[in-house]
Design a protein around this motif. Structure first.
Motif, PDB file in Angstrom:
ATOM      1  N   SER A 108      -4.513  -3.635   0.259  1.00  0.00           N
ATOM      2  CA  SER A 108      -4.767  -3.169  -1.060  1.00  0.00           C
ATOM      3  C   SER A 108      -3.491  -2.655  -1.530  1.00  0.00           C
ATOM      4  O   SER A 108      -3.545  -2.248  -2.690  1.00  0.00           O
ATOM      5  CB  SER A 108      -5.800  -2.158  -0.867  1.00  0.00           C
ATOM      6  OG  SER A 108      -5.357  -1.208  -0.014  1.00  0.00           O
ATOM      7  N   ASN A 109      -2.232  -2.613  -0.778  1.00  0.00           N
ATOM      8  CA  ASN A 109      -1.265  -1.609  -1.153  1.00  0.00           C
ATOM      9  C   ASN A 109      -0.206  -2.568  -2.273  1.00  0.00           C
ATOM     10  O   ASN A 109      -0.027  -3.698  -2.093  1.00  0.00           O
ATOM     11  CB  ASN A 109      -0.415  -1.003  -0.191  1.00  0.00           C
ATOM     12  CG  ASN A 109      -1.224  -0.011   0.524  1.00  0.00           C
ATOM     13  OD1 ASN A 109      -2.471   0.494  -0.068  1.00  0.00           O
ATOM     14  ND2 ASN A 109      -0.702   0.580   1.336  1.00  0.00           N
ATOM     15  N   VAL A 110       0.599  -1.726  -3.166  1.00  0.00           N
ATOM     16  CA  VAL A 110       1.647  -2.301  -3.824  1.00  0.00           C
ATOM     17  C   VAL A 110       2.907  -1.461  -3.340  1.00  0.00           C
ATOM     18  O   VAL A 110       2.813  -0.353  -3.469  1.00  0.00           O
ATOM     19  CB  VAL A 110       1.456  -2.141  -5.316  1.00  0.00           C
ATOM     20  CG1 VAL A 110       2.487  -2.677  -6.054  1.00  0.00           C
ATOM     21  CG2 VAL A 110       0.073  -3.185  -5.824  1.00  0.00           C
ATOM     22  N   VAL A 111       3.994  -2.217  -3.130  1.00  0.00           N
ATOM     23  CA  VAL A 111       5.030  -1.228  -2.772  1.00  0.00           C
ATOM     24  C   VAL A 111       6.089  -1.581  -3.948  1.00  0.00           C
ATOM     25  O   VAL A 111       6.381  -2.502  -4.764  1.00  0.00           O
ATOM     26  CB  VAL A 111       5.807  -2.219  -1.497  1.00  0.00           C
ATOM     27  CG1 VAL A 111       7.054  -1.637  -1.271  1.00  0.00           C
ATOM     28  CG2 VAL A 111       4.945  -1.933  -0.310  1.00  0.00           C
ATOM     29  N   ALA A 112       6.723  -0.177  -4.156  1.00  0.00           N
ATOM     30  CA  ALA A 112       7.720  -0.197  -5.186  1.00  0.00           C
ATOM     31  C   ALA A 112       9.298  -0.020  -4.677  1.00  0.00           C
ATOM     32  O   ALA A 112       9.231   0.747  -3.306  1.00  0.00           O
ATOM     33  CB  ALA A 112       7.684   0.999  -6.056  1.00  0.00           C
ATOM     34  N   VAL A 113      10.077  -0.804  -4.884  1.00  0.00           N
ATOM     35  CA  VAL A 113      11.679  -0.874  -4.224  1.00  0.00           C
ATOM     36  C   VAL A 113      12.574  -0.774  -5.545  1.00  0.00           C
ATOM     37  O   VAL A 113      12.329  -1.098  -6.561  1.00  0.00           O
ATOM     38  CB  VAL A 113      11.689  -2.546  -3.844  1.00  0.00           C
ATOM     39  CG1 VAL A 113      13.281  -2.621  -3.288  1.00  0.00           C
ATOM     40  CG2 VAL A 113      10.660  -2.840  -2.685  1.00  0.00           C
ATOM     41  N   ASP A 114      13.410   0.121  -4.956  1.00  0.00           N
ATOM     42  CA  ASP A 114      14.561   0.451  -5.747  1.00  0.00           C
ATOM     43  C   ASP A 114      15.379  -0.563  -5.820  1.00  0.00           C
ATOM     44  O   ASP A 114      16.141  -1.143  -4.810  1.00  0.00           O
ATOM     45  CB  ASP A 114      15.021   1.850  -5.699  1.00  0.00           C
ATOM     46  CG  ASP A 114      16.459   2.156  -6.397  1.00  0.00           C
ATOM     47  OD1 ASP A 114      16.087   2.470  -7.581  1.00  0.00           O
ATOM     48  OD2 ASP A 114      17.440   2.185  -5.920  1.00  0.00           O
ATOM     49  N   GLY A 115      16.126  -1.350  -6.889  1.00  0.00           N
ATOM     50  CA  GLY A 115      16.861  -2.367  -7.071  1.00  0.00           C
ATOM     51  C   GLY A 115      18.130  -1.992  -6.629  1.00  0.00           C
ATOM     52  O   GLY A 115      19.216  -2.760  -6.253  1.00  0.00           O
TER      53      GLY A 115
END
Length: 348
Positions: free
Chosen positions: A190-197
């Motif tokens: 269920s999760n969504v991961v946010a990544v710093d570019g």
């Protein structure tokens, strides 16, 4: 290079006045076998559709003015063309090969295979997204979950970011070119991961309550909103890019798959891959109100969505597996549905 960047920034990142929308089906374009991915070059007005037949991947090239297929590009024998992303500035097309751990790179000018980039190690590449401002390509990997980062200038993987501590399978991928953040949905959770570019590090692990898995995701860089389709709950969740929290859950059709955002009109299109018989539907969401304003019937199973904000045309890759003689000659079973997002300016 500077001029295309400026043109693209003006076209894509300049919002328009609030609009009244009346979506209509323009046409249905027959495609090769089992189209699964679609990508749009907003500068050349070419649309690329990933198909695979007999273990040979192909890209059908659609002219957005005539709505006809003008070329079919082989991605190589022993490949399976899965998902597509386009860098309109460099005119390069990136196609994930689900039969092998590669990304196939297509030259959009010559319509030829340029190179093949190994990615994901023993894992399988899933979705792909491009930050055309930084010329960086992102590929979701499964088993183990990871995000491969490709330098678009050198066609090499510069790093692979491990994600298995957060998600089970890196499936849908989207980029916010204004904030340089990448969002990766879990194909088995269920999760969504946010990544710093900039730092290539995980900055948030966002829980999406009620979702069993995610198959589609897209971003409106102007509003900084992320839209992710939720398998198991037949909904789309809206994630605020500033807070990295879910701010709305919108009911859509059964088994939502691909998501496409019209960056200028702030309308969101969701491919609902299940319906009655061999048909399905496309849900249209108003990004200002987070409500479904229309549901468009699709004559096959809607899988993926591509949007051209310049022409206000939406392209939906769709197919179904024909199991009887009655559907053997149905041109809709492997096709691209073209929808007009025609609008007129209205005051608030």
């Amino acid at each position: 290079m500077i001029l295309p960047l400026l043109i693209l920034a003006i076209v894509v990142l300049t919002p328009v006045a609030p609009m009244v929308h009346a979506q209509t089906v323009v046409t249905t374009i027959s495609a090769d076998f089992k189209p699964l991915g679609v990508g749009v070059n907003v500068l050349t007005n070419e649309i690329y559709v990933a198909t695979t037949r007999n273990f040979e991947g192909n890209l059908d090239v659609i002219n957005g003015t005539t709505n006809t297929i003008t070329a079919t590009i082989s991605t190589g024998t022993g490949t399976s063309a899965f998902k597509v992303a386009v860098n309109p500035v460099t005119n390069r097309v990136y196609v994930t090969n689900s039969l092998g751990s590669t990304v196939q790179v297509i030259d959009g000018s010559s319509h030829t295979l340029s190179t093949s980039i190994p990615v994901c190690g023993s894992g399988s590449p899933n979705n792909v997204a491009v930050n055309w401002w930084t010329n960086t390509v992102y590929v979701g990997c499964s088993d183990p979950a990871a995000l491969a980062v490709i330098n678009g200038q050198t066609d090499t993987v510069t790093t692979t970011i491990p994600l298995s501590a957060y998600i089970g399978s890196a499936r849908p991928v989207a980029v916010n070119i204004r904030t340089d953040r990448i969002y990766v949905g879990d194909g088995s959770g269920s999760n969504v991961v946010a990544v710093d570019g900039k730092s290539n590090t995980v900055i948030a692990n966002i829980p999406v309550t009620g979702a069993s898995y995610h198959l589609g995701i897209d971003v409106n860089p102007w509003t900084n909103m992320v839209y992710v389709s939720n398998g198991g709950s037949n909904s789309v969740s809206v994630i605020g890019g500033s807070s990295n929290t879910v701010i709305a859950n919108i009911p859509v059709g059964p088994q939502p798959y691909g998501v496409g955002v019209d960056l200028r009109s702030n309308m969101v299109y969701v491919a609902n891959s299940v319906g009655t018989s061999n048909s399905s539907s496309v849900s249209v969401i108003d990004g200002r109100t987070n409500t479904v304003t229309a549901t468009i019937k699709a004559p096959a199973w809607a899988i993926d969505v591509g949007v051209n904000p310049r022409t206000e045309l939406i392209y939906v890759a769709e197919y179904y597996i024909c199991k009887s003689s009655s559907c053997a000659n149905d041109l809709n079973q492997n096709s691209v549905l073209v929808i007009s997002g025609a609008s007129s300016n209205q005051p608030d």
